[in-house]
Scaffold this motif. Sequence first.
Motif, short mmCIF file in Angstrom:
data_model
loop_
_atom_site.label_atom_id
_atom_site.label_comp_id
_atom_site.label_asym_id
_atom_site.label_seq_id
_atom_site.Cartn_x
_atom_site.Cartn_y
_atom_site.Cartn_z
N ASP A 131 0.93 -1.20 0.09
CA ASP A 131 -0.22 0.19 -0.11
C ASP A 131 0.78 1.39 0.01
O ASP A 131 1.78 1.31 0.77
CB ASP A 131 -0.95 -0.04 1.12
CG ASP A 131 -0.24 -0.58 2.43
OD1 ASP A 131 0.67 -1.41 2.50
OD2 ASP A 131 -0.51 0.22 3.61
N ARG A 162 -6.10 -1.72 7.72
CA ARG A 162 -6.85 -1.03 6.49
C ARG A 162 -6.38 -1.61 5.34
O ARG A 162 -6.92 -1.65 4.05
CB ARG A 162 -6.91 0.39 6.59
CG ARG A 162 -7.93 0.89 7.68
CD ARG A 162 -9.37 0.57 7.45
NE ARG A 162 -9.98 1.29 6.60
CZ ARG A 162 -10.45 0.95 5.35
NH1 ARG A 162 -10.28 -0.10 5.11
NH2 ARG A 162 -11.06 1.86 4.46
N GLY A 164 -5.24 -4.35 4.61
CA GLY A 164 -5.45 -5.65 4.03
C GLY A 164 -4.23 -6.71 4.26
O GLY A 164 -4.03 -7.60 3.52
N ASN A 182 -4.64 -13.91 1.93
CA ASN A 182 -4.59 -13.09 0.84
C ASN A 182 -2.86 -12.87 0.46
O ASN A 182 -2.58 -11.99 -0.14
CB ASN A 182 -5.08 -11.54 0.56
CG ASN A 182 -6.49 -11.79 0.79
OD1 ASN A 182 -7.45 -12.97 0.86
ND2 ASN A 182 -7.17 -10.68 1.25
N ARG A 214 -11.31 -16.18 2.85
CA ARG A 214 -10.37 -15.13 2.94
C ARG A 214 -10.19 -14.00 3.77
O ARG A 214 -10.94 -13.97 4.63
CB ARG A 214 -10.72 -14.47 1.17
CG ARG A 214 -10.40 -15.24 -0.01
CD ARG A 214 -9.18 -14.97 -0.29
NE ARG A 214 -8.77 -15.63 -1.61
CZ ARG A 214 -7.53 -15.56 -2.18
NH1 ARG A 214 -6.51 -14.94 -1.54
NH2 ARG A 214 -7.38 -16.00 -3.42
N GLN A 216 -10.46 -10.41 4.78
CA GLN A 216 -11.28 -9.12 4.56
C GLN A 216 -10.97 -8.14 5.49
O GLN A 216 -10.42 -8.40 6.69
CB GLN A 216 -12.65 -9.64 4.36
CG GLN A 216 -13.39 -10.59 3.37
CD GLN A 216 -13.19 -10.16 2.09
OE1 GLN A 216 -13.33 -9.19 1.77
NE2 GLN A 216 -12.69 -11.09 1.26
N VAL A 217 -11.59 -6.83 5.12
CA VAL A 217 -11.37 -5.84 6.15
C VAL A 217 -12.55 -5.11 6.49
O VAL A 217 -13.50 -5.15 6.02
CB VAL A 217 -10.60 -4.50 5.41
CG1 VAL A 217 -10.40 -3.33 6.11
CG2 VAL A 217 -9.09 -4.98 4.97
N ALA A 256 -8.40 -6.71 10.17
CA ALA A 256 -8.09 -7.58 8.86
C ALA A 256 -8.63 -8.91 9.44
O ALA A 256 -7.72 -9.35 10.36
CB ALA A 256 -6.61 -7.49 8.51
N LEU A 284 -11.36 -3.82 0.18
CA LEU A 284 -9.92 -4.24 0.19
C LEU A 284 -9.27 -3.29 -0.74
O LEU A 284 -9.69 -2.86 -1.72
CB LEU A 284 -9.68 -5.53 -0.18
CG LEU A 284 -9.98 -6.80 0.72
CD1 LEU A 284 -9.95 -7.93 -0.27
CD2 LEU A 284 -8.80 -6.79 1.60
N TYR A 286 -6.95 -3.87 -2.46
CA TYR A 286 -6.26 -4.58 -3.72
C TYR A 286 -7.42 -5.67 -4.23
O TYR A 286 -8.50 -5.84 -3.52
CB TYR A 286 -4.86 -5.62 -3.68
CG TYR A 286 -4.91 -6.22 -2.30
CD1 TYR A 286 -5.68 -7.51 -2.10
CD2 TYR A 286 -4.55 -5.67 -0.90
CE1 TYR A 286 -5.91 -8.23 -1.13
CE2 TYR A 286 -4.60 -6.40 0.32
CZ TYR A 286 -5.32 -7.80 0.16
OH TYR A 286 -5.49 -8.29 1.54
#
Length: 292
Positions: A131, A162, A164, A182, A214, A216-217, A256, A284, A286
């Motif tokens: 990021d 934040r 991820g 991820n 998966r 996730q945020v 996360a 996310l 990304y």
Amino acid sequence: MTEPTSLRLGDWGVIRAQGADAASFLHSQLTQDFALLDRDHARLAGFCTAKGRLLATMVGWKQGDDEILLALPAETLAATLKRLSMFVLRAKCKLSDASAEFAVYGLLGAPAAPAWSLARDGHAVQVALPDAGRALRVQPADAPAPAGAAMTAQDWAFAEARAGIAWVRGATVEAFVPQMINFEVIGGVNFKKGCYPGQEIVARSQYRGTLKRRLQVFETDGTAAVGQEIFSSADPDQPAGVVAGCGTRDGRTAIAAEIKLAALEGGSLHLGSVSGAPLQPQALPYEIPPQE
């Protein structure tokens, strides 16, 4: 130009791998390619069990021709060092805890650079995170702190969540295969390299479309902790996920979390129990590629 804000990550440490076979040894044990590692890049990597479960996550780079350093959360360092050492056998590679020699800093507001690119500054290195504006800086322990204002540990943890990104901590050892957080999306797995512990399981999760969980945020008004379970109102009797990283800023907590994908299709998600603080999904930063 404004200097980045920084935080010394006192909960991180450093492992040194030294010797003619350092790169090839790590290549055989970790999820990323260390055989082709150059001096201008770092590697995000994981260390897995034979069942593909992550024991540790780390960032590695070449410190010298026959020396690679691995920065990782300190709570997983001793066990990782011990287990890696079991596999050295005849390889010309000596592993040691170098944490006392280095200080690891997190930076916010660093110059934008491609993820996992590495800049050298004397004996210090700075690794760009995926990021924009976040980086890890590792420098000699006795060097002055980076210029610029200091930030709090919660500021850093909030930004990580934040973004991820989640690191394996003591509470989440063996909780995830890499894709569950991820890890392959943000550059932590090379699917073209040779075998490593758990490689078959990791590859199967990638290519057979069997992944059901998966990272996730979320944000919440509640207080979270790594390892805390998350529950869905649609299926309150069993956990729907687990907190993998979190931080609080301005009264809001960013999380996360590794979550069952099915739990995102209906009902609400809550911390600790279905009567706990509700979680609000966030985008996310990304893209998750579709499963084939």
